[in-house]
Structures are given as structure tokens and as C-alpha cells.
Design an enzyme around this catalytic site. Structure first.
Site, PDB file in Angstrom:
ATOM      1  N   LYS A 208     -62.824 109.243  24.787  1.00  0.00           N
ATOM      2  CA  LYS A 208     -62.298 110.570  24.508  1.00  0.00           C
ATOM      3  C   LYS A 208     -63.457 111.535  24.390  1.00  0.00           C
ATOM      4  O   LYS A 208     -64.540 111.176  23.913  1.00  0.00           O
ATOM      5  CB  LYS A 208     -61.487 110.577  23.198  1.00  0.00           C
ATOM      6  CG  LYS A 208     -61.032 111.971  22.768  1.00  0.00           C
ATOM      7  CD  LYS A 208     -60.322 111.959  21.425  1.00  0.00           C
ATOM      8  CE  LYS A 208     -59.936 113.377  21.017  1.00  0.00           C
ATOM      9  NZ  LYS A 208     -59.207 113.418  19.732  1.00  0.00           N
ATOM     10  N   GLU A 436     -53.067 124.216  26.219  1.00  0.00           N
ATOM     11  CA  GLU A 436     -53.221 123.893  24.792  1.00  0.00           C
ATOM     12  C   GLU A 436     -54.265 124.802  24.146  1.00  0.00           C
ATOM     13  O   GLU A 436     -54.082 125.258  23.008  1.00  0.00           O
ATOM     14  CB  GLU A 436     -53.608 122.427  24.611  1.00  0.00           C
ATOM     15  CG  GLU A 436     -53.744 122.011  23.151  1.00  0.00           C
ATOM     16  CD  GLU A 436     -54.036 120.538  22.978  1.00  0.00           C
ATOM     17  OE1 GLU A 436     -54.829 120.208  22.069  1.00  0.00           O
ATOM     18  OE2 GLU A 436     -53.492 119.715  23.741  1.00  0.00           O
TER      19      GLU A 436
END
Length: 475
Positions: A208, A436
């Protein structure tokens, strides 16, 4: 504030300083039921403002009577060492211990951009006058560092003059600035960075990484930070508010994320990762939340954060407990997956040990941490400064509270720099990640009121005069 009592405290602290031949903190506190932290901050537009919940605490600190600045990877350890050495002989009149306020840069290894120059790697101030409001009421404390060579009478006179200024600030009307221009990486270029991150994840270099965006508004006058904070306060929902001034620069925000707090050795934090927008109607809002709770990609991203936080704290705490499944944290424009985590500090450990271990969490950096930070330095393209870093307070008894400085902006005399980011994991879609960041930018943009007349890069297309459904139970 009683002048005689203040002088007596300073004189007693001076005797201690002479006897020990080192500086001594003197604190004199009194009840201040008529003063309000937000109103004072809006009047002064300087110092330090704080409004957090769970538990509720508001602070306004004005003036600086002592500061710590530290650099490098051991900056938190150095702050801890200097602060508790100074507090060892503190002389306190009243129910409140001295309290230190400040924060740190996200990445001490990245060169600082000019607009972040006033904000050191780690910088903490002991406010001259500090107003606090919590369950015990409103209290005003005077905090001074008394040296062996100090003149207590002269210091008391200076403090009383600063007290008069606190109560009667100079009125400087703020202009309403016009946006002369805005610099932001175009959507397709930012999404290309997301593609690069996804390639690194496929190749096994990362699990990530969090990529952020930076929007620089060029202004014809300085923003009124007090008015901005007032608008953030009115829409705060479940957010924590902060404003930290260094000269004519102010870093402020309304963040949903607490990094770590400590009360009598009990630590509290939460994992916050996985996001979606708020709905315009209650039914839509509920459906979006339920979809977020059931989304495998969002659950995977969230569990990475939970696991990393618990592993980072493991050797510093006992009785570590995390909720078995996440709940929804609903803010003005976005809702998140959130998992509460609690623990008790081991003997010999302090709050800043936990801060050092946790920052940056996978929610703002990535996994593995070193690889994610290296990717951010190479590809993100700007200096985060204090964005996404810990900001907060620490008292002389080891209690404190640190937030992750998200949903934030750096305000300078002729610029406003806004920031927002999102986590990239396997399965992320670049267009969705860009949207987002739009949603996350929206709440700060609404408070800043800096929409450009010509929106060429679509940075705030989320705002169309519509207000997402806000669950007032979350306030």
C-alpha cells in the site's frame, strides 16, 4: 488573574531555580468561566487553537515563553527529554500542570519547501497564556520559565501586560481575498502516479502507498484564519480541529483521525482507512455506508492499518485491545471505516514513544513503511510539510493527545496550500482515487471559500451547492 498571587508563584519558582541552578516552570491557574477558546482565537488569529472530542477539550494558547525544536529521526525522543527535564521541578499553583503544544514534519528526510520554512522538523511551544475548556470548566493558566538570573517582578509585569492584551486584542480587520490563480497537478498526471503505484504493488515492492495532492491558491490578500476556523467549527461533526501559527504562517485543519492519546497511562487510538462519500439523502447515505462496510478492497486496506498499529505498539504496551470489526465514522462530506484500539503504557514508556513508533501509520504512508516513504519521496512531487503528521499537546504528567493533521491547509500571507490524499492498494482505480481526494478536499474548501471563477482543472467539482446528508448524532 491576581497580580500578587502571580508574583508569589514567580518568586517561589525563582528561589527553586537559584537553588537548583537550572530553569523552572512556574504555572499559575485560575477559573475563567467568561472566556471562550474559539472566540479568543478568532479575535487574535495567532497562537494555537485546539478542539477535540472523546474526551472534549478546547485550548487556546497565546505567546511563547519557551520552545523546543528538534531535527532528525530521534526528534520525538529529544522533545521528550527536554520537556520532562524542564518539568522535573515545576512549581504549579492550581489544578493544571504545564502543557506543551506543537507538532512535526511528516518526513524529516525530505528537504523543506520555502512555504514550510517556519515549521521545523519538530516544534513545540509553551504558551505564555493558555485557556482550556473541558469537563472541569474553563481555566486560564500563566506559564513562565524562570531562570536563576530572572527578575520575578519584571516577569510578573510582562505577564500581566500580556494578559491585558489577551483580553483586549488589537482589532485588525481581515480582508476578503480574491484567488488570483491556482496551481494543481492535472487529473491525468496525478492518476498516472496512481498507475505507477499500482505497478509497484503488482511487482511486490509495496502492499500500500498513500498518494496526496497539493493545491496552491495564490491570493491578493491574507485569509482570515479566525473566520475559516469558525466555519470549520460550525461543520465539525466528528472531526477534531487545530490551528498552529508560526509567525505569519498558519497550519490548520479539521481531521477525523487521532494518532494517539494518553490519560493516566491509558492509550487510545483508532485505525482509520477505507472511505466513501456521504449521501445527499438518509437512505442513500446508509446504503453508501453499508457498501463501504462490505467492500473487500476497503476492508483489506483497513485491516492493514489495524495490524500495523497493534504491531507497532506491541512492545510498549500491555492489555492491547482492538474492536473485532470496524464501524462507520461519518463526517461532513466523507465516511470512513474506523476501529477503536486501546492499551496501557508499560513502565518506563511514554506517549512520545508511541508517537515515534506509529508515525507514519499505513493510513498516511503505506506498507512496508520504508518502501512506501521512498515511493512518496520519488513520485508524489511536493513537500507535505506538517500535512499528515502528528500535531498535539503534552503535559508535565505524561498525558497528551496527538492528531494526524489531515483535511488541512497551510495559510501564508499571499497563498493557501490545501492537501488531501488516499491509500492505493491492489484493486484501486485511479479515477476513483482522484474522486476520493475531491471529496476529502471539499470540507476544507467550503471553509476556505476560495473557489476559483474559472475551474480549469476540476479540483473541486464535488461542490455544486449540494450538502451531503449529515447525521447530527455524529456531532
Amino acid at each position: 488573574m491576581n497580580a500578587d498571587d502571580l508574583l508569589k508563584v514567580f518568586q517561589a519558582a525563582h528561589q527553586r531555580a537559584v537553588a537548583y541552578q537550572r530553569p523552572v516552570i512556574a504555572v499559575s491557574a485560575c477559573a475563567a468561566p467568561t472566556l471562550a477558546p474559539l472566540a479568543l482565537y478568532q479575535a487574535h488569529r495567532q497562537g494555537f487553537f485546539w478542539c477535540a472530542h472523546s474526551p472534549d477539550l478546547s485550548l487556546f494558547g497565546l505567546g511563547c515563553t519557551w520552545q523546543i525544536e528538534a531535527t532528525g529521526s530521534q526528534r520525538m525522543a529529544e522533545v521528550d527529554r527536554q520537556w520532562f527535564a524542564l518539568c522535573a521541578d515545576a512549581l504549579v499553583q492550581g489544578p493544571h500542570a504545564p502543557l506543551l503544544l506543537g507538532g512535526m514534519r511528516f518526513d524529516d528526510q525530505r528537504p523543506s519547501a520555502p512555504h514550510w520554512a517556519p515549521f521545523a522538523d519538530a516544534s513545540f511551544h509553551l504558551a505564555h497564556w493558555l485557556l482550556s475548556e473541558d469537563a472541569s470548566g474553563r481555566w486560564l493558566r500563566c506559564q513562565r520559565v524562570i531562570e536563576p538570573g530572572s527578575d520575578p517582578a519584571a516577569l510578573a509585569q510582562q505577564s500581566l501586560a500580556a494578559y491585558e492584551h489577551l483580553l483586549n486584542p488589537t482589532h485588525n480587520p481581515a480582508a476578503t481575498p480574491t484567488v488570483l490563480g491556482r496551481s494543481a497537478l492535472p487529473q491525468y498526471q496525478w492518476q498516472a502516479k496512481v498507475e505507477t503505484a499500482l505497478d509497484a504493488i503488482v511487482q511486490g515492492e509495496l502492499n500500500k502507498v498513500v498518494l496526496a495532492r497539493h493545491i496552491d491558491h495564490r491570493l491578493d490578500a491574507a485569509l482570515d484564519t479566525g473566520a475559516v476556523m469558525g466555519r470549520l467549527y460550525a461543520r465539525r461533526n466528528a472531526s477534531h480541529l487545530f490551528a498552529i501559527h508560526r509567525g505569519d504562517h498558519c497550519f490548520m485543519g479539521a481531521t477525523p483521525e487521532r494518532l494517539l492519546s494518553c490519560a493516566s497511562g491509558h492509550l487510545s487510538t483508532h485505525a482509520l482507512a477505507g472511505s466513501t462519500r456521504r449521501g445527499l439523502k438518509p437512505n442513500e447515505d446508509q446504503a453508501l455506508g453499508e457498501r463501504l462496510l462490505a467492500d473487500p478492497k476497503e476492508q483489506h486496506e483497513h485491516q492493514l492499518v489495524v495490524q500495523t498499529i497493534t504491531q507497532a505498539l506491541h512492545d510498549k504496551v500491555s492489555n492491547l485491545q482492538a474492536a473485532s470489526r470496524p464501524s462507520l465514522l461519518k463526517l461532513a462530506t466523507v465516511q470512513h471505516l474506523s476501529t477503536p484500539i486501546s492499551a496501557r503504557l508499560n513502565a518506563g514508556k511514554r506517549l512520545l514513544d508511541g508517537i515515534q513508533a506509529l508515525h507514519p501509520t499505513p493510513a498516511v504512508g503505506g506498507l512496508p513503511r520504508a518502501s512506501a516513504l521512498a515511493f512518496i519521496r520519488e513520485h508524489e512531487g511536493f513537500d507535505r510539510g506538517w500535512y499528515a503528521a502528528p500535531v498535539g499537546w503534552l503535559d508535565a504528567q505524561g498525558n497528551g493527545d496527538f492528531l494526524v493533521a489531515l483535511r488541512s491547509a497551510l495559510i501564508t500571507p499571499m497563498h493557501c496550500h490545501a492537501f488531501a490524499g488516499c491509500g492505493i492498494v491492489e484493486g484501486s482505480l485511479p479515477a476513483h482515487e482522484y474522486e476520493e481526494t475531491q471529496i476529502k478536499l471539499a470540507s476544507m474548501q467550503q471553509a476556505l471559500q476560495l473557489a476559483c471563477p474559472a475551474d480549469t482543472d476540476g479540483a473541486y467539482s464535488q461542490i455544486r451547492g449540494e450538502t451531503p446528508y449529515a447525521d447530527t448524532a455524529q456531532r
